[in-house]
Design a protein around this motif. Structure first.
Motif, PDB file in Angstrom:
ATOM      1  N   LEU A  50     -27.364  22.117   6.695  1.00 38.38           N
ATOM      2  CA  LEU A  50     -27.696  22.645   5.373  1.00 38.38           C
ATOM      3  C   LEU A  50     -26.649  23.697   5.025  1.00 38.38           C
ATOM      4  N   TYR A  51     -26.193  23.687   3.775  1.00 35.31           N
ATOM      5  CA  TYR A  51     -25.086  24.576   3.427  1.00 35.31           C
ATOM      6  C   TYR A  51     -25.464  25.671   2.434  1.00 35.31           C
ATOM      7  N   SER A  52     -26.483  25.418   1.586  1.00 35.01           N
ATOM      8  CA  SER A  52     -26.785  26.415   0.560  1.00 35.01           C
ATOM      9  C   SER A  52     -28.290  26.530   0.366  1.00 35.01           C
ATOM     10  N   ALA A  53     -28.716  27.711  -0.083  1.00 31.14           N
ATOM     11  CA  ALA A  53     -30.129  27.981  -0.322  1.00 31.14           C
ATOM     12  C   ALA A  53     -30.688  26.966  -1.309  1.00 31.14           C
ATOM     13  N   GLY A  54     -31.862  26.455  -0.986  1.00 26.90           N
ATOM     14  CA  GLY A  54     -32.498  25.457  -1.825  1.00 26.90           C
ATOM     15  C   GLY A  54     -32.237  24.024  -1.379  1.00 26.90           C
ATOM     16  N   GLU A  58     -33.934  15.264   4.828  1.00 22.34           N
ATOM     17  CA  GLU A  58     -35.054  14.602   5.486  1.00 22.34           C
ATOM     18  C   GLU A  58     -34.568  13.497   6.404  1.00 22.34           C
ATOM     19  N   LYS A  59     -35.329  13.321   7.476  1.00 22.40           N
ATOM     20  CA  LYS A  59     -35.086  12.224   8.395  1.00 22.40           C
ATOM     21  C   LYS A  59     -36.410  11.871   9.041  1.00 22.40           C
ATOM     22  N   GLU A  60     -36.941  10.730   8.677  1.00 18.86           N
ATOM     23  CA  GLU A  60     -38.225  10.264   9.188  1.00 18.86           C
ATOM     24  C   GLU A  60     -39.299  11.333   8.934  1.00 18.86           C
ATOM     25  N   ARG A  61     -39.897  11.879   9.952  1.00 17.44           N
ATOM     26  CA  ARG A  61     -40.983  12.853   9.764  1.00 17.44           C
ATOM     27  C   ARG A  61     -40.482  14.297   9.678  1.00 17.44           C
ATOM     28  N   LEU A  62     -39.197  14.482   9.689  1.00 12.92           N
ATOM     29  CA  LEU A  62     -38.609  15.815   9.678  1.00 12.92           C
ATOM     30  C   LEU A  62     -37.991  16.142   8.327  1.00 12.92           C
ATOM     31  N   LYS A  63     -38.211  17.358   7.866  1.00 13.96           N
ATOM     32  CA  LYS A  63     -37.545  17.841   6.669  1.00 13.96           C
ATOM     33  C   LYS A  63     -37.073  19.262   6.920  1.00 13.96           C
ATOM     34  N   ALA A  64     -35.793  19.509   6.680  1.00 17.55           N
ATOM     35  CA  ALA A  64     -35.220  20.832   6.874  1.00 17.55           C
ATOM     36  C   ALA A  64     -34.949  21.451   5.509  1.00 17.55           C
ATOM     37  N   THR A  65     -35.290  22.742   5.382  1.00 14.97           N
ATOM     38  CA  THR A  65     -35.052  23.486   4.155  1.00 14.97           C
ATOM     39  C   THR A  65     -34.325  24.779   4.487  1.00 14.97           C
ATOM     40  N   LEU A  66     -33.694  25.361   3.467  1.00 13.73           N
ATOM     41  CA  LEU A  66     -32.877  26.555   3.693  1.00 13.73           C
ATOM     42  C   LEU A  66     -33.083  27.567   2.579  1.00 13.73           C
TER      43      LEU A  66
END
Lengths: 109, 115
Positions: A50-54, A58-66
């Motif tokens: 992830l590079y910037s806020a907002g 997603e990948k399968e059951r995973l979601k990354a936020t920043l």
């Protein structure tokens, strides 16, 4: 000094019980926030950058936020095969990646 | 992505001996690194393996203890010298692919136990 702090250290979930892992960071000039999965006896496996806020990925059951101060790894309806240690990391100075201590996730059937 | 092979995958060593870990990448990469992961701890960078020149070591790590070679773009070795029980750890080889988007790929690690 740039820092990466992960919480909780360990998390035990029932299968299907959604939750989130936290990665708080302080860095002068974010050049990416990286998530990895590490299974016992194996090297870390790259998941997301992830590079910037907002930003979200997603990948399968995973979601990354920043956000500007932290990243979350959301796990939706986890399965036992999602059990692993999840690491977050970021570049710091000339160090390619500085890692947090990780969150050890156990998903019980 | 890059596939990284390390050997040995594990070893039990006697105090005072040295062990060399080999790392082979299946494709050309820009940079190679060695990390250490002590029990219950995070990954810590030991050094950057520079092709054809001396490695660049992080604070707390020295060449006499952890000599590193990188004779070509896809191969590197890390030696753990004069081992003590405190060197018991997992040693991980990693590489940055040519697209240089920042992520690192890792080998499976070499688990050393020093008695």
């Amino acid at each position: 000094e740039d820092q990466v702090t992960q919480s909780p250290e360990a998390l035990r979930l029932q299968e299907g019980e959604s939750s989130s892992l936290n990665c708080s960071y302080t860095v002068s000039g974010l050049r990416g926030l990286f998530w990895y999965r590490q299974d016992p006896g194996k090297g870390p496996e790259f998941l997301f950058t992830l590079y910037s806020a907002g930003e979200e990925k997603e990948k399968e059951r995973l979601k990354a936020t920043l956000t500007k101060k932290e990243s979350f790894l959301h796990i939706t309806a986890p399965k036992p095969e999602d059990s692993a240690t999840y690491l977050c990391a970021l570049p710091s100075g000339n160090t390619p990646l500085v890692f947090g201590k990780g969150t050890r996730l156990s998903v019980i059937a | 992505s890059a596939v990284i092979s390390q050997k040995p995958s594990r070893d039990i060593c006697q105090r005072g001996t040295s062990l060399t870990i080999q790392c082979q990448v299946d494709s050309q990469v820009t940079m190679m690194f060695w990390y250490r992961q002590q029990p219950g701890q995070s990954l810590t960078l030991i050094a950057t393996a520079n092709q054809g020149s001396e490695a660049t070591y992080e604070s707390g790590f020295v060449i006499d203890k952890f000599p590193i070679s990188r004779p070509n773009l896809t191969f590197s070795t890390l030696t753990v010298s004069n081992m003590s029980p405190e060197d018991s750890s997992i040693y991980l080889c990693s590489a940055r692919p040519l697209d240089n988007t920042g992520e690192l790929f890792f080998g499976e690690g070499s688990r050393l136990t020093v008695l």
